[in-house]
Enzyme design. Structure first.
Site, PDB file in Angstrom:
ATOM      1  N   ASP A  98       6.092   1.607   6.998  1.00 36.66           N
ATOM      2  CA  ASP A  98       4.569   0.963   6.613  1.00 36.66           C
ATOM      3  C   ASP A  98       3.927   2.138   5.833  1.00 36.66           C
ATOM      4  OD1 ASP A  98       1.979   0.391   7.118  1.00 36.66           O
ATOM      5  OD2 ASP A  98       1.557   1.352   8.977  1.00 36.66           O
ATOM      6  N   SER A 116      -3.179  -6.287  11.890  1.00 43.77           N
ATOM      7  CA  SER A 116      -4.121  -6.656  11.044  1.00 43.77           C
ATOM      8  C   SER A 116      -3.845  -6.169   9.630  1.00 43.77           C
ATOM      9  CB  SER A 116      -5.511  -6.116  11.273  1.00 43.77           C
ATOM     10  OG  SER A 116      -5.778  -6.170  12.874  1.00 43.77           O
ATOM     11  N   GLU A 155      -5.180   1.314   2.672  1.00 48.97           N
ATOM     12  CA  GLU A 155      -5.101   0.524   3.653  1.00 48.97           C
ATOM     13  C   GLU A 155      -5.114   0.919   5.035  1.00 48.97           C
ATOM     14  OE1 GLU A 155      -3.027  -2.456   6.546  1.00 48.97           O
ATOM     15  OE2 GLU A 155      -2.537  -0.339   6.251  1.00 48.97           O
ATOM     16  N   ASP A 183      -0.373   4.249   0.941  1.00 48.05           N
ATOM     17  CA  ASP A 183      -1.060   5.225   1.911  1.00 48.05           C
ATOM     18  C   ASP A 183      -0.378   5.352   3.121  1.00 48.05           C
ATOM     19  OD1 ASP A 183      -2.520   2.785   2.272  1.00 48.05           O
ATOM     20  OD2 ASP A 183      -4.113   4.197   3.179  1.00 48.05           O
ATOM     21  N   ASP A 203       4.788  -6.270   4.830  1.00 48.96           N
ATOM     22  CA  ASP A 203       4.178  -5.059   5.747  1.00 48.96           C
ATOM     23  C   ASP A 203       4.046  -5.497   7.358  1.00 48.96           C
ATOM     24  OD1 ASP A 203       2.744  -2.606   6.108  1.00 48.96           O
ATOM     25  OD2 ASP A 203       0.837  -3.289   5.630  1.00 48.96           O
ATOM     26  N   HIS A 211       2.819   4.075  12.656  1.00 48.41           N
ATOM     27  CA  HIS A 211       1.521   4.836  13.464  1.00 48.41           C
ATOM     28  C   HIS A 211       2.283   5.839  14.553  1.00 48.41           C
ATOM     29  CE1 HIS A 211      -1.599   1.669  12.012  1.00 48.41           C
ATOM     30  NE2 HIS A 211      -0.457   1.832  11.027  1.00 48.41           N
ATOM     31  N   HIS A 245       0.722  -1.394   0.180  1.00 50.66           N
ATOM     32  CA  HIS A 245      -0.118   0.023   0.022  1.00 50.66           C
ATOM     33  C   HIS A 245       0.848   1.155  -0.084  1.00 50.66           C
ATOM     34  CE1 HIS A 245       0.369   1.005   4.423  1.00 50.66           C
ATOM     35  NE2 HIS A 245       0.421  -0.454   4.792  1.00 50.66           N
ATOM     36  N   HIS A 279     -22.646  25.289  31.637  1.00 47.70           N
ATOM     37  CA  HIS A 279     -21.758  25.828  32.746  1.00 47.70           C
ATOM     38  C   HIS A 279     -21.741  24.904  33.739  1.00 47.70           C
ATOM     39  CE1 HIS A 279     -20.467  27.952  36.212  1.00 47.70           C
ATOM     40  NE2 HIS A 279     -20.050  28.901  35.763  1.00 47.70           N
TER      41      HIS A 279
END
Lengths: 460, 460
Positions: B122, B403, B156, B90, B183, B431, B88, B216
């Site tokens: 990644d 995953s 992805e 992205d 990956d 990430h 991937h 408030h």
């Protein structure tokens, strides 16, 4: 009579008073945000200059840090009592901006007789009523029948230290016989009120830290504690399912409601269903065993005020974040103290914080609750007459869920109870978007404030 | 021999491969953020153009919404098997930016032999190894000894629908004998691995709403449910104190770890203390009764990925906010499904959501877990030889907590198990901030990918 000349002056200058209020609201004096420090100072200068234009000796009291206090005095009534007027020129942050119906919370919009802007009711609009009342005496009559001091601070919304420093160091300059604050609400539209009790506040920031970096929730999930899960566990432990605060010892110092208070509150016209519908919540919710008014006014509460951590942007992000943060606070009732509550919270966190993370707790703001003796107090009687003159209706005696730390400070340092004469409404959205203030109540408040000066002069 | 010419080509072109990787990393192809849609397309074009430069027929497959797929094929080996390469282009959002040691996560920095940038490991760096392996065959030898297809997607990180649409509508174009994805990670530095099991994912967004506006906390505290308190209660209910997920029925479909797996994992060199120290957490934490590797690889997990609501700026703000939001997700193991987990979460929320608020739950991403049959699989044996050729060490067989939904899709639509050959490291910060990828592993991965082509050609 002098009071007739005052009333005539007020009637004549209504449009100009509204323009002045708008000018003041245009200054984004957000004390919490350093980017607005210069604006916050501009608001202080605005108040100082308005006082000076009345012939009141006014100055900015400067401090090493934070925002200045506007102090003014007009002491031309020897032998007469002195009234201290407190107010604040700083406002809450306007964020989030999206829910506001106007493009700029600092560009006032008038709709249906109400003025919408951040600070409209809290506290610029209410505070300004006392300046305009003094103006009516000084410009309409030529003199004030009592001595008046003005103490207008710029750190109310951030719990800043400058006010207490000033009170501690210069109780002589602030000495007075009475104090008045307009920073609360009426009981409802058409029903003015005098507030004899206020809650205290203990405000905390909690930071929970896990690993030394953000992690992939797949690679590291299940192997380390997640600070967001941990902070949820901690915050969930603060209250039980029945809405009762679950921190051991929290209720030890809570003074129970007196029977006469529960009876008074029960007599007030209050529809729980209308309250629910107006907020559009599926149900009201609070501590079991108490009515909504009792919970709002006289029982301690616990609210999470802010929560952050991880990813909140569009789409999913499978991050296991390194840090979680929360702001949470307790509203206190007599005889709780923020110091004792902090101690209890610290002990509770040590018990409930899950393993695998570190946390730090910071006390950000604190004030004890206050109760003003209402019965047989000549100042309260004078205020009731003044409010009736301004609003055309006698006020009711109520308590409030909000905190005005200065009331406790004035009691402690100056030995004086404060008259809490609120001109706002409960739906004014103070602290939220679309904050507003009724212009009719603005003018009624000015008149009541002007009459308070006359009534206090008559006591002596 | 052909493979020698491949190896020579790889040795010669190392600097250019690194420059190409940098150029690809400079494209901020953040698929989750619409502001980066044009950049995301640019990354797709970069891949397509690189494939075309090798003589691979490549094109962008367009869809009504979302990001295109790069599809390429070189089918010049009749009678030989076909390998499908998935990757991937992205990347995850780079935010928060502050913890990055470099000013721009999209301007790669090389330090100590590692390249730092969002997407480095990644999956841009790992994915590119297969393009460069093909290049070595096509430019160094003149032809590929097997047929190769490239399927490089751009959704992805957001669980987009386009990949499955393409697989569903064109299984013929994608038909293959083997599939490979890089990956994942090695077991550790110097210890390459082949991953035979992956967790699934069920990702949710939860919105809890209270009153129709921010309130408030003094005026309304105690009278209405606070959405932040409520969301904390809900999130805290997802797990018990022992780290076990507390949603009724959640473990019903969980396939227990097999004895041989527990034995294999226990044999791997893994120091819990070193793992703890490297992350700088006070203690590791996870489901009671399992080792850290078992929790990471083979037990389901639950993590809050994002949390927001109320005021998170400087200073205190006594707001009772109208809304709270959370992103949270579960990593699944065989035989759990995201559909069943969603059903269980919905039933659980209906039980635990406190009164006085409304909530809505949205499933944002879902994939079942996968296990690839490793023992006696000739493709796995071929991959083990190829990885040993690239890395100089035989790989170990491991599972992964992450995953890769496409593995399940490839199995379902094409009937093929996927070889998961990971060139990354566990501390690559995918990430998170300061994502990195070892340039040595980049080149080793290219060599392993090139040898995989030779080994697969030898099977047939």
């Amino acid at each position: 009579m002098a009071i007739d000349r005052v009333d005539a002056y007020l009637a004549e200058h209504r449009p100009r008073f509204e323009e002045q209020l708008k000018d003041l609201l245009r200054i984004p004096s957000v004390s919490a945000q350093p980017a607005h420090d210069a604006d916050t100072r501009r608001a202080a200068e605005f108040i100082r200059d308005d006082l000076r234009s009345l012939g009141v000796a006014a100055e900015l009291i400067e401090f090493p840090k934070g925002h200045p206090i506007v102090f003014g005095e007009k002491l031309d009534a020897p032998g007469k009592p002195t009234l201290l007027v407190y107010g604040h020129y700083d406002v809450q942050p306007p964020e989030p901006l999206e829910p506001w119906d106007q493009p700029d919370p600092f560009e006032p919009v008038v709709r249906d007789g109400k003025i919408y802007a951040r600070g409209a009711t809290d506290d610029k609009g209410q505070m300004l009523t006392h300046l305009k009342a003094a103006e009516a005496w000084l410009k309409g009559v030529g003199r004030l029948p009592i001595n008046v001091k003005f103490l207008i601070e710029g750190e109310e919304e951030v719990g800043g230290a400058n006010l207490e420093a000033f009170l501690t160091e210069h109780p002589d300059r602030l000495s007075c016989d009475y104090a008045v604050i307009s920073d609360t609400s009426q009981f409802g539209p058409g029903q003015p009120a005098i507030t004899y009790g206020l809650k205290g506040l203990a405000y905390f920031e909690l930071i929970v830290e896990g690993a030394n970096r953000d992690l992939h929730s797949g690679t590291f999930g299940g192997a380390v504690q997640n600070p967001l899960n941990a902070i949820a566990t901690i915050l969930a432990s603060l209250k039980d399912d029945a809405g009762r605060i679950a921190i051991p010892g929290f209720y030890d110092d809570v003074r129970p409601l007196e029977d006469w208070e529960r009876a008074e509150f029960a007599r007030l016209p209050f529809s729980e269903e209308q309250f629910r519908a107006e907020l559009d919540v599926p149900a009201v919710f609070g501590e079991a065993g108490y009515t909504t008014l009792e919970r709002k006014w006289a029982r301690p509460t616990c609210d999470v005020n802010g929560l952050w951590g991880g990813y909140s942007g569009p789409g999913p992000k499978t991050v296991l974040p390194r840090l979680a943060g929360a702001k949470f606070s307790f509203r206190l009732v007599p005889d709780q103290t923020p110091e004792r509550v902090k101690h209890l919270v610290e002990a509770h966190l040590a018990t409930v914080c899950p393993p695998g993370v570190r946390y730090s707790l910071t006390a950000m703001q604190g004030a004890p609750a206050v109760i003003v003796e209402a019965k047989g107090n000549p100042a309260v009687s004078a205020a009731m007459k003044a409010v009736e003159a301004g609003f055309g209706t006698p006020p009711v005696l109520i308590r409030e869920g909000g905190s005005i730390p200065v009331v406790g400070l004035i009691k402690r340092h100056l030995g004086v109870d404060t008259l809490l004469l609120g001109w706002g409404q409960n739906d004014d959205n103070l602290h939220g978007p679309n904050e507003k203030f009724s212009l009719a109540d603005f003018h009624r408040g000015i008149k009541a404030a002007a009459h308070l000066i006359a009534e206090l002069a008559a006591i002596s």
